[in-house]
Design a protein around this motif. Structure first.
Motif, mmCIF file in Angstrom:
data_model
loop_
_atom_site.group_PDB
_atom_site.id
_atom_site.type_symbol
_atom_site.label_atom_id
_atom_site.label_comp_id
_atom_site.label_asym_id
_atom_site.label_seq_id
_atom_site.Cartn_x
_atom_site.Cartn_y
_atom_site.Cartn_z
ATOM 1 N N GLY A 31 -21.028 52.215 -30.898
ATOM 2 C CA GLY A 31 -20.115 52.968 -30.050
ATOM 3 C C GLY A 31 -18.989 52.095 -29.522
ATOM 4 O O GLY A 31 -18.953 50.885 -29.732
ATOM 5 N N HIS A 35 -15.947 57.459 -24.338
ATOM 6 C CA HIS A 35 -17.059 56.757 -24.965
ATOM 7 C C HIS A 35 -17.184 57.355 -26.361
ATOM 8 O O HIS A 35 -17.615 58.498 -26.523
ATOM 9 N N MET A 90 -18.620 57.527 -30.180
ATOM 10 C CA MET A 90 -19.833 57.227 -30.937
ATOM 11 C C MET A 90 -19.569 57.489 -32.415
ATOM 12 O O MET A 90 -18.831 58.417 -32.761
ATOM 13 N N PHE A 137 -15.562 58.756 -35.739
ATOM 14 C CA PHE A 137 -16.078 58.733 -34.375
ATOM 15 C C PHE A 137 -15.901 60.090 -33.727
ATOM 16 O O PHE A 137 -15.013 60.854 -34.102
ATOM 17 N N PHE A 160 -18.280 61.145 -27.169
ATOM 18 C CA PHE A 160 -19.554 61.460 -26.528
ATOM 19 C C PHE A 160 -19.335 61.753 -25.050
ATOM 20 O O PHE A 160 -19.910 62.682 -24.497
#
Length: 123
Positions: free
Chosen positions: A77, A102, A104, A111, A114
């Motif tokens: 992450g 954030h 992940m 990505f 999150f």
């Protein structure tokens, strides 16, 4: 993947999509994603996009000041901290805010967001 390149590309993509079509931000979130927007909390891509689409303006323009990032955990992450200004269409003054993402990794090599924390910076 170079974290600097990923974080800056993500931030550019997020704010350019926000400025042109907030409804298209849903692809960046998943059902487990969370948004803290000032004092409100939302979970899931659909609820997050509904909140962002309900903001009381049609158009705005973001001006990114800084992008800081750090790797986050063994899962690959990344924490991305953004200081930014935005200007509403037809307004002269800009509003300052900070936002933390954030990110992940997905099994497909990209990505998703999150967690997303947004705060206006009042003078």
């Amino acid at each position: 993947m170079d974290p600097d390149t990923v974080s800056k590309a993500f931030v550019e993509h997020f704010y350019s999509t926000f400025d042109t079509s907030r409804a298209n931000l849903g692809t960046l979130y998943q059902d487990a994603s969370m948004l803290a927007f000032e004092d409100q909390k939302f979970q899931g891509a659909q609820n997050i996009v509904a909140k962002l689409a309900s903001l009381p303006f049609e158009q705005c323009k973001h001006n990114i000041n800084t992008v800081d990032f750090q790797p986050s955990g063994l899962a690959g992450g990344m924490l991305v901290f953004v200081k930014c200004n935005f200007q509403l269409a037809g307004k002269q003054h800009t509003l300052k805010f900070s936002q933390i993402f954030h990110l992940m990794p997905t099994p497909h090599g990209s990505f998703y967001v999150f967690s997303d924390i947004f705060r206006l910076n009042y003078a």
